[in-house]
Design a protein around this motif. Structure first.
Motif, short mmCIF file in Angstrom:
data_model
loop_
_atom_site.label_atom_id
_atom_site.label_comp_id
_atom_site.label_asym_id
_atom_site.label_seq_id
_atom_site.Cartn_x
_atom_site.Cartn_y
_atom_site.Cartn_z
N ARG A 144 92.57 -45.08 36.27
CA ARG A 144 93.59 -45.83 35.51
C ARG A 144 94.73 -46.28 36.43
N TRP A 145 95.19 -45.36 37.28
CA TRP A 145 96.28 -45.70 38.19
C TRP A 145 95.86 -46.84 39.13
N GLN A 146 94.66 -46.74 39.69
CA GLN A 146 94.21 -47.77 40.62
C GLN A 146 94.00 -49.11 39.91
N GLU A 147 93.50 -49.09 38.68
CA GLU A 147 93.33 -50.32 37.91
C GLU A 147 94.69 -50.97 37.64
N ALA A 148 95.74 -50.17 37.55
CA ALA A 148 97.10 -50.68 37.32
C ALA A 148 97.75 -51.11 38.64
N GLY A 149 97.01 -50.99 39.75
CA GLY A 149 97.51 -51.45 41.04
C GLY A 149 98.29 -50.41 41.84
N GLU A 150 98.25 -49.16 41.40
CA GLU A 150 98.98 -48.11 42.12
C GLU A 150 98.15 -47.51 43.24
N GLN A 151 98.84 -47.13 44.31
CA GLN A 151 98.20 -46.34 45.36
C GLN A 151 98.10 -44.90 44.85
N VAL A 152 97.13 -44.17 45.40
CA VAL A 152 96.91 -42.79 44.98
C VAL A 152 96.68 -41.91 46.20
N VAL A 153 97.31 -40.76 46.20
CA VAL A 153 97.06 -39.72 47.19
C VAL A 153 96.44 -38.54 46.46
N VAL A 154 95.42 -37.94 47.07
CA VAL A 154 94.78 -36.77 46.49
C VAL A 154 94.92 -35.59 47.46
N ALA A 155 95.37 -34.47 46.91
CA ALA A 155 95.48 -33.22 47.67
C ALA A 155 94.40 -32.28 47.14
N THR A 156 93.64 -31.67 48.06
CA THR A 156 92.53 -30.80 47.66
C THR A 156 92.60 -29.49 48.42
N VAL A 157 92.42 -28.38 47.69
CA VAL A 157 92.33 -27.07 48.33
C VAL A 157 91.01 -27.02 49.08
N VAL A 158 91.09 -26.87 50.42
CA VAL A 158 89.88 -26.87 51.24
C VAL A 158 89.60 -25.50 51.85
N GLY A 159 90.52 -24.57 51.69
CA GLY A 159 90.31 -23.22 52.21
C GLY A 159 91.24 -22.24 51.53
N SER A 160 90.78 -21.00 51.41
CA SER A 160 91.65 -19.95 50.87
C SER A 160 91.30 -18.63 51.53
N ARG A 161 92.32 -17.81 51.66
CA ARG A 161 92.15 -16.47 52.20
C ARG A 161 92.89 -15.51 51.28
N ARG A 162 92.26 -14.40 50.98
CA ARG A 162 92.78 -13.42 50.03
C ARG A 162 92.95 -14.07 48.66
N SER A 163 94.08 -13.88 48.03
CA SER A 163 94.28 -14.37 46.67
C SER A 163 94.84 -15.78 46.68
N SER A 164 94.42 -16.61 45.72
CA SER A 164 95.01 -17.94 45.55
C SER A 164 94.94 -18.31 44.07
N PRO A 165 95.96 -19.06 43.60
CA PRO A 165 95.99 -19.40 42.18
C PRO A 165 94.90 -20.36 41.74
N ARG A 166 94.42 -21.21 42.65
CA ARG A 166 93.39 -22.19 42.31
C ARG A 166 92.27 -22.08 43.35
N PRO A 167 91.02 -22.27 42.93
CA PRO A 167 89.90 -22.14 43.88
C PRO A 167 89.76 -23.34 44.80
N VAL A 168 88.99 -23.14 45.87
CA VAL A 168 88.63 -24.24 46.77
C VAL A 168 88.01 -25.35 45.92
#
Length: 120
Positions: free
Chosen positions: A27-51
């Motif tokens: 939807r954002w791209q169709e409206a002409g907006e740029q988009v940045v995506v952040a993704t969890v690619v690694g975790s050690r011990r405890s983390s609130p969200r998974p890889v």
């Protein structure tokens, strides 16, 4: 990617986060907006969200999804502004030691690595 980062194979659970934010990104791209995506690619011990967990950020500042919470997502948002401007991706690392975690009432510390990239 640092060798200490635990690699995991992709599963339906890991991909669910991307599937949940994809309609909003489109939807954002169709409206002409740029988009940045952040993704969890690694975790050690405890983390609130998974890889595989992702946070999408629109050029106008809208958010969809999650990579962590609280101050981490605030910092990821700030770093995303630089990625919007430069187009260069970033690998960010966040963490807290077990001792620091106990001091603020958390059961344990942990670390995550977040890859931030602008979509074409």
């Amino acid at each position: 990617m640092p060798s200490a980062v635990r690699s995991r194979t992709s599963s339906e659970g890991d991909n669910r986060s991307v599937k949940e934010i994809l309609p909003e990104i489109e939807r954002w791209q169709e409206a002409g907006e740029q988009v940045v995506v952040a993704t969890v690619v690694g975790s050690r011990r405890s983390s609130p969200r998974p890889v595989g967990s992702s946070l999408a950020i629109s050029g106008s500042g809208k958010l969809c999804g999650s990579v962590s919470g609280g101050c981490v997502e605030g910092d990821v948002f700030q770093e995303a502004q630089e990625v919007f401007e430069s187009g260069a991706p970033k690998l960010l690392s966040y963490g807290i030691s077990d001792e620091q975690a106990w001091a603020v009432g958390l059961p344990c510390g942990g670390e995550i690595d977040v890859f931030v990239e602008r979509l074409p």
